[in-house]
Design an enzyme around this catalytic site. Structure first.
Site, PDB file in Angstrom:
ATOM      1  N   HIS A 306      16.561  -0.684  15.287  1.00  0.00           N
ATOM      2  CA  HIS A 306      15.677   0.521  15.188  1.00  0.00           C
ATOM      3  C   HIS A 306      14.644   0.028  16.531  1.00  0.00           C
ATOM      4  O   HIS A 306      13.923  -0.859  16.390  1.00  0.00           O
ATOM      5  CB  HIS A 306      14.723   0.474  14.051  1.00  0.00           C
ATOM      6  CG  HIS A 306      13.859   1.697  13.985  1.00  0.00           C
ATOM      7  ND1 HIS A 306      12.764   1.980  14.533  1.00  0.00           N
ATOM      8  CD2 HIS A 306      13.738   2.768  13.071  1.00  0.00           C
ATOM      9  CE1 HIS A 306      12.110   2.809  14.254  1.00  0.00           C
ATOM     10  NE2 HIS A 306      12.852   3.480  13.254  1.00  0.00           N
ATOM     11  N   HIS A 349       5.911  -4.113   9.527  1.00  0.00           N
ATOM     12  CA  HIS A 349       5.423  -4.966  10.685  1.00  0.00           C
ATOM     13  C   HIS A 349       3.811  -4.985  10.666  1.00  0.00           C
ATOM     14  O   HIS A 349       3.148  -4.490   9.916  1.00  0.00           O
ATOM     15  CB  HIS A 349       5.968  -4.342  11.976  1.00  0.00           C
ATOM     16  CG  HIS A 349       5.081  -3.141  12.369  1.00  0.00           C
ATOM     17  ND1 HIS A 349       4.509  -3.083  13.623  1.00  0.00           N
ATOM     18  CD2 HIS A 349       4.635  -1.977  11.920  1.00  0.00           C
ATOM     19  CE1 HIS A 349       3.835  -1.815  13.833  1.00  0.00           C
ATOM     20  NE2 HIS A 349       3.996  -1.179  12.763  1.00  0.00           N
ATOM     21  N   GLU A 355      -3.232   1.932  14.283  1.00  0.00           N
ATOM     22  CA  GLU A 355      -2.314   3.179  14.377  1.00  0.00           C
ATOM     23  C   GLU A 355      -3.210   4.134  13.356  1.00  0.00           C
ATOM     24  O   GLU A 355      -3.239   4.093  12.184  1.00  0.00           O
ATOM     25  CB  GLU A 355      -0.885   2.736  13.776  1.00  0.00           C
ATOM     26  CG  GLU A 355      -0.228   1.452  14.523  1.00  0.00           C
ATOM     27  CD  GLU A 355       0.984   1.293  13.814  1.00  0.00           C
ATOM     28  OE1 GLU A 355       1.476   1.967  13.268  1.00  0.00           O
ATOM     29  OE2 GLU A 355       1.529   0.083  14.319  1.00  0.00           O
ATOM     30  N   HIS A 379      -3.493   2.409   9.651  1.00  0.00           N
ATOM     31  CA  HIS A 379      -2.855   1.008   9.697  1.00  0.00           C
ATOM     32  C   HIS A 379      -3.702   0.136  10.737  1.00  0.00           C
ATOM     33  O   HIS A 379      -3.289   0.367  12.042  1.00  0.00           O
ATOM     34  CB  HIS A 379      -1.577   1.062   9.635  1.00  0.00           C
ATOM     35  CG  HIS A 379      -0.774   1.852   8.507  1.00  0.00           C
ATOM     36  ND1 HIS A 379       0.184   2.836   8.772  1.00  0.00           N
ATOM     37  CD2 HIS A 379      -1.233   1.845   7.230  1.00  0.00           C
ATOM     38  CE1 HIS A 379       0.376   3.388   7.725  1.00  0.00           C
ATOM     39  NE2 HIS A 379      -0.418   2.585   6.673  1.00  0.00           N
ATOM     40  N   HIS A 385       2.193  -3.045   7.286  1.00  0.00           N
ATOM     41  CA  HIS A 385       2.438  -1.776   6.834  1.00  0.00           C
ATOM     42  C   HIS A 385       3.897  -1.502   6.914  1.00  0.00           C
ATOM     43  O   HIS A 385       4.732  -2.360   7.568  1.00  0.00           O
ATOM     44  CB  HIS A 385       1.639  -0.319   7.317  1.00  0.00           C
ATOM     45  CG  HIS A 385       1.724  -0.494   8.751  1.00  0.00           C
ATOM     46  ND1 HIS A 385       0.975  -1.270   9.360  1.00  0.00           N
ATOM     47  CD2 HIS A 385       2.459   0.123   9.662  1.00  0.00           C
ATOM     48  CE1 HIS A 385       1.288  -1.084  10.742  1.00  0.00           C
ATOM     49  NE2 HIS A 385       2.071  -0.265  10.924  1.00  0.00           N
TER      50      HIS A 385
HETATM   51 FE   LIG Z   1       3.023   0.592  12.484  1.00  0.00          FE
END
Ligand SMILES: [Fe+2]
Length: 453
Positions: A306, A349, A355, A379, A385
């Site tokens: 990803h 992560h 964010e 976050h 999260h």
């Molecule tokens: Fe994130």
């Protein structure tokens, strides 16, 4: 909708069907709403056609390098000095500006909200801005703030400009008509628009409904630009031709109006006797634009794993540190998921960047439940999260055939600066008490013996 005489380049009353746009990102545009209004061959004639006044609007220092130098020349009924008189203090207490350290008792944590409540009173866009977070310091042109907005009234005789930064508006519920000094944009959910710092505008309702709602990124720093594509090459992601700048349009109105200003976090208001949206023609590269998020061409993993979400950056506001954005505007659009032997949702992560997320419509792939259209999540710097327990189990056990992730559009304002929560956001009735529980089901699987668990 305000029915005041509006002239466009067609000389017709502006309607959604007649609005016109010029394609390109950062182009040097020229446009006139009356023939011959735009001087040719020079910027500042001794006398302008139609008795217009010439005026420059500078979005960068005069001496900025050519690649970042931005200014436009406006030809208007009155110069801007006639669009403000003596200011009075004004107050919009829910619109906060960094640095802002609101007093509240909510401890640090990962946070998520349902949509902000619909107003019970009449609110214009300007009155309906509710700051969720602030970051950096507007007085040093660093950082950003994340707002939600909700409104149900047109700004008819009220106009606004923000000296503190540019405004990236993300409608989520209801189309809006953005009437700026330099033209009119109709912007619907799944589109965004950008209003440059210092530009006069008002916002009107589009369509028929009872409430209009969305998100705003107020960028105090360097202007949003297109991110470099690196080895991706010359195409894909957000392509320049899909950005649309409005043609010149003006409002010929000689009745009492109010101009509101935000300057270093404080609001002021001034009364004038006419509309300040009186630019008949303009040329230059400092201009508003809109962009349809559906034209974003996503690039992603076509074999395994990803990629980092930066692969979905639509716009980035850079800082002097290469690759370290003041704020990135990132989307999570419909796309095919084809990665082999891969956990396909975003990974767990922690991040030095902070964010703020919103959901325009559909479902975000890292959350099976609880993150609803119009909702928000935060976050913050270095807080862990990732997918909720349901999404983890589903993605860990699903058959990995090609899957179209469809009918979804989430976005993120991601900044290098920690985001300070406002008192409004900390005490908002739609703050979810149980957000952390979405990860409760992530039980220990490790038992010291090898093998897939
Ligand atoms: Fe994130």
């Amino acid at each position: 909708m305000d029915q005041t005489s509006i002239q466009t380049s067609d000389g017709e009353a502006a309607t959604a069907n007649t609005l016109k746009y010029m394609p390109g990102f950062g182009n040097d545009f020229e446009t006139e709403s009356l023939p011959g209004a735009l001087p040719q061959g020079q910027n500042s004639p001794q006398k302008c056609n139609y008795g217009l006044y010439a005026e420059q609007l500078s979005g960068s220092p005069f001496t900025a390098p050519r690649g970042t130098n931005e200014r436009s020349w406006l030809y208007r009924i009155r110069p801007s000095v006639r669009h403000t008189r003596r200011f009075s203090n004004a107050s919009y207490p829910l619109w906060k500006t960094a640095p802002s350290f609101d007093e509240h008792s909510l401890p640090l944590g990962q946070l998520r909200w349902d949509p902000i409540p619909a107003p019970s009173e009449k609110l214009t866009f300007l009155e309906g801005v509710r700051t969720i977070t602030t970051a950096g310091d507007a007085t040093t042109q660093v950082g950003m703030s994340a707002h939600a907005y909700v409104f149900n009234e047109d700004m008819v005789d009220d106009y606004f400009f923000n000296a503190d930064g540019e405004l990236l508006i993300v409608p989520q519920l209801g189309a809006i008509r953005v009437f700026t000094e330099m033209g009119i944009m109709d912007v619907e959910p799944l589109e965004i628009c950008l209003i440059p710092r210092g530009m006069m505008f008002k916002i009107l309702k589009g369509g028929e409904q009872t409430v209009w709602r969305g998100y705003i990124c107020e960028n105090y720093g360097a202007k949003f630009t297109l991110p470099d594509r690196g080895p991706i090459g010359a195409n894909c992601l957000a392509n320049p031709r899909d950005f649309k700048t409005p043609v010149a349009a003006f409002e010929d109105k000689e009745t009492p109006c109010r101009v509101h200003v935000k300057w270093c976090g404080k609001f002021y208001v001034t009364d004038i006797g006419h509309s300040p949206l009186d630019v008949v023609a303009w040329h230059g590269n400092y201009a508003p634009f809109k962009y349809d998020l559906r034209t974003f061409s996503p690039v992603g993993a076509i074999r395994f794993d990803h990629p980092d979400p930066s692969i979905f950056s639509v716009l980035t506001a850079p800082t002097e540190d290469a690759g370290t954005a003041n704020v990135d505007f990132v989307i999570f659009p419909p796309r095919w998921l084809v990665a082999e032997h891969t956990f396909r949702p975003p990974w767990y992560h922690r991040n030095i960047m902070s964010e703020f997320m919103g959901l325009i419509h559909g479902q975000y792939d890292a959350k099976e439940e609880g993150f609803v259209p119009g909702g928000m999540s935060l976050h913050n710097m270095m807080l862990p999260h990732g997918p909720d327990a349901l999404a983890f189990e589903k993605a860990s056990n699903t058959e990995l055939k090609p899957v179209k992730l469809d009918h979804t559009m989430a976005f993120m304002f991601e900044t290098r600066y920690p985001q300070q929560l406002t008192k409004y956001a900390a005490e908002l009735e739609t703050l979810q008490d149980n957000y952390l529980e979405c990860w409760d089901g992530l039980e220990r699987k490790f038992d010291g013996t090898p093998g897939i668990k």
